[in-house]
Design a protein around this motif. Structure first.
Motif, PDB file in Angstrom:
ATOM      1  N   ARG A 137      -8.523   9.843  -1.202  1.00 29.05           N
ATOM      2  CA  ARG A 137      -7.606  10.845  -1.746  1.00 29.05           C
ATOM      3  C   ARG A 137      -7.332  11.977  -0.767  1.00 29.05           C
ATOM      4  N   GLY A 149      -5.643   5.675  -6.172  1.00 29.60           N
ATOM      5  CA  GLY A 149      -4.920   4.477  -5.786  1.00 29.60           C
ATOM      6  C   GLY A 149      -5.880   3.383  -5.377  1.00 29.60           C
ATOM      7  N   ARG A 164       0.821  -1.208   0.000  1.00 29.79           N
ATOM      8  CA  ARG A 164       0.000   0.000   0.000  1.00 29.79           C
ATOM      9  C   ARG A 164       0.857   1.261   0.000  1.00 29.79           C
ATOM     10  N   ILE A 165       1.972   1.219   0.690  1.00 25.97           N
ATOM     11  CA  ILE A 165       2.897   2.358   0.658  1.00 25.97           C
ATOM     12  C   ILE A 165       3.407   2.584  -0.763  1.00 25.97           C
ATOM     13  N   MET A 214      -7.945   3.909  -2.195  1.00 28.20           N
ATOM     14  CA  MET A 214      -7.275   4.907  -1.367  1.00 28.20           C
ATOM     15  C   MET A 214      -8.097   6.183  -1.293  1.00 28.20           C
ATOM     16  N   ILE A 257       1.981   7.523  -6.544  1.00 29.42           N
ATOM     17  CA  ILE A 257       1.149   8.716  -6.740  1.00 29.42           C
ATOM     18  C   ILE A 257       1.947   9.982  -6.441  1.00 29.42           C
ATOM     19  N   ALA A 258       2.764   9.949  -5.405  1.00 28.02           N
ATOM     20  CA  ALA A 258       3.620  11.104  -5.108  1.00 28.02           C
ATOM     21  C   ALA A 258       4.575  11.372  -6.267  1.00 28.02           C
ATOM     22  N   GLY A 283      -5.487   9.259   2.516  1.00 30.74           N
ATOM     23  CA  GLY A 283      -4.517   8.238   2.140  1.00 30.74           C
ATOM     24  C   GLY A 283      -4.867   6.864   2.665  1.00 30.74           C
ATOM     25  N   ARG A 324       1.034   4.791  -2.660  1.00 29.42           N
ATOM     26  CA  ARG A 324       1.177   6.202  -2.292  1.00 29.42           C
ATOM     27  C   ARG A 324       2.473   6.780  -2.867  1.00 29.42           C
ATOM     28  N   TYR A 325       3.528   5.984  -2.834  1.00 28.53           N
ATOM     29  CA  TYR A 325       4.821   6.417  -3.388  1.00 28.53           C
ATOM     30  C   TYR A 325       4.681   6.737  -4.874  1.00 28.53           C
TER      31      TYR A 325
END
Length: 214
Positions: A203, A188, A159-160, A201, A166-167, A206, A163-164
């Protein structure tokens, strides 16, 4: 003798006598007019987590790029070869997609490799190890948490990684600008292979949440 595995030829025959018969007009329209998908999906190349299957999508509906562990590297216009970045450029600049969805999944082999960086590489080039080193700081933090079980560490990093990615999407100037103007949205999601559950996810926070399905 035709140089394709028998199961692929059998599958193609089923396609031509089944799906193509039902959707032939759609394919011919796509061939004539080109593609215009509204959504790009960045997914893992794991054979068990195909986005077109998960989202029950027809031809021309999704623009899909798949790589190990559904990673988006940071924007790096350095003259090297960047397949995921090239696909992003085409989707955003040429196709003008309105949505980009990063889809991770449970039991990801790439994430497992990231959590065990000292393991023996699969080849002298260690391409997977190099690719998964993008997640090295997060993998180190997760693997060092002794209060989590191995399965919990795996899910956490899966899951991280979403997020990574998307960043990192926001490091691409065109994506950052279009998102700021409200013309592009980033999402996500995480898919559990064993149960079929999809976690989306939030938005704003997170957090990963189960969507309501009627």
């Amino acid at each position: 003798m035709t140089d394709l595995p028998d199961h692929l030829l059998a599958g193609y025959r089923n396609f031509m006598t089944g799906r193509y018969v039902a959707e032939g007009d759609r394919f011919r329209t796509l061939a004539r007019e080109g593609q215009a998908p509204e959504t790009m999906v960045i997914a893992c190349c794991d054979s068990r987590a195909a986005p077109e299957v998960i989202f029950d999508s027809g031809p021309g509906e999704l623009f899909v790029v798949r790589n190990v562990a559904n990673l988006v590297p940071p924007y790096a216009p350095d003259g090297e070869f960047h397949s995921t970045s090239a696909a992003l450029e085409f989707a955003v600049q040429a196709l003008k997609v309105k949505n980009i969805v990063v889809v991770g999944h449970g039991r990801c082999g790439g994430i497992r490799a990231a959590l065990a960086p000292a393991s023996e590489p699969l080849s002298p080039g260690d391409f997977i190890g190099k690719w998964m080193s993008l997640l090295a700081p997060s993998a180190s933090a997760v693997s060092g948490n002794a209060l989590l079980t191995a399965g919990e560490r795996q899910t956490a990093l899966e899951r991280i990684s979403i997020r990574y990615s998307i960043a990192n999407l926001r490091t691409f100037p065109c994506i950052n600008i279009l998102e700021g103007k409200g013309r592009l949205k980033l999402y996500g999601a995480w898919f559990d292979i064993s149960t079929g559950e999809l976690w989306v996810m939030n938005r704003q926070t997170g957090d990963f949440e189960r969507p309501e399905i009627a």
